[in-house]
Design a protein around this motif. Structure first.
Motif, PDB file in Angstrom:
ATOM      1  N   PRO A   1     -16.770  35.648  22.399  1.00 23.24           N
ATOM      2  CA  PRO A   1     -15.746  35.849  21.361  1.00 23.24           C
ATOM      3  C   PRO A   1     -16.092  37.004  20.428  1.00 23.24           C
ATOM      4  CG  PRO A   1     -16.274  33.529  21.589  1.00 23.24           C
ATOM      5  CD  PRO A   1     -17.271  34.284  22.419  1.00 23.24           C
ATOM      6  N   ARG A   2     -15.068  37.650  19.921  1.00 26.89           N
ATOM      7  CA  ARG A   2     -15.239  38.827  19.073  1.00 26.89           C
ATOM      8  C   ARG A   2     -16.056  38.584  17.819  1.00 26.89           C
ATOM      9  NH1 ARG A   2     -11.133  43.530  18.348  1.00 26.89           N
ATOM     10  NH2 ARG A   2     -11.003  43.802  20.551  1.00 26.89           N
ATOM     11  N   ASP A   3     -15.916  37.404  17.237  1.00 24.68           N
ATOM     12  CA  ASP A   3     -16.595  37.144  15.968  1.00 24.68           C
ATOM     13  C   ASP A   3     -18.036  36.666  16.155  1.00 24.68           C
ATOM     14  OD1 ASP A   3     -15.739  34.760  17.038  1.00 24.68           O
ATOM     15  OD2 ASP A   3     -15.025  33.925  15.151  1.00 24.68           O
ATOM     16  N   TRP A   4     -18.508  36.597  17.383  1.00 28.55           N
ATOM     17  CA  TRP A   4     -19.900  36.244  17.637  1.00 28.55           C
ATOM     18  C   TRP A   4     -20.771  37.485  17.532  1.00 28.55           C
ATOM     19  CZ3 TRP A   4     -22.100  31.733  20.507  1.00 28.55           C
ATOM     20  CH2 TRP A   4     -21.325  30.591  20.299  1.00 28.55           C
ATOM     21  N   GLY A   5     -22.041  37.297  17.183  1.00 31.61           N
ATOM     22  CA  GLY A   5     -22.931  38.429  17.018  1.00 31.61           C
ATOM     23  C   GLY A   5     -24.204  38.288  17.831  1.00 31.61           C
TER      24      GLY A   5
END
Length: 86
Positions: free
Chosen positions: A35-39
């Motif tokens: 997911p995009r908001d994972w880092g």
């Protein structure tokens, strides 16, 4: 035969939180990504210790948003203290 739709999951390297990966592409040529908001976090230190449990390297490939933010805040705080800024 019936088609089976399996969505891969991703889990946080720190807390274990698990979610579905995001699908890209069409049904025939599917690919998945985190997911995009994972880092992620990768830090390499200057200590000369072995890589088996040593603290010379920290590599967390998949971090949920909560853990990614906490890791960034913690690193920024320690670096600020090390520079002598309070």
């Amino acid at each position: 035969m019936a088609d089976v739709n399996i969505t891969p999951r991703i889990s946080c390297d720190n807390c274990g939180h698990t979610v579905d990966k995001q699908q890209e592409g069409s049904y025939t040529s599917r690919s998945f990504k985190k997911p995009r908001d994972w880092g992620s976090l990768k830090i390499e230190g200057s200590r000369n210790v072995d890589s088996y449990g040593g603290k010379d390297r920290l590599d967390l490939t998949d971090l949920c948003p909560k853990c990614a933010t906490a890791a960034l805040d913690a690193a920024a705080s320690v670096l600020k203290t090390t520079r002598g800024e309070e």
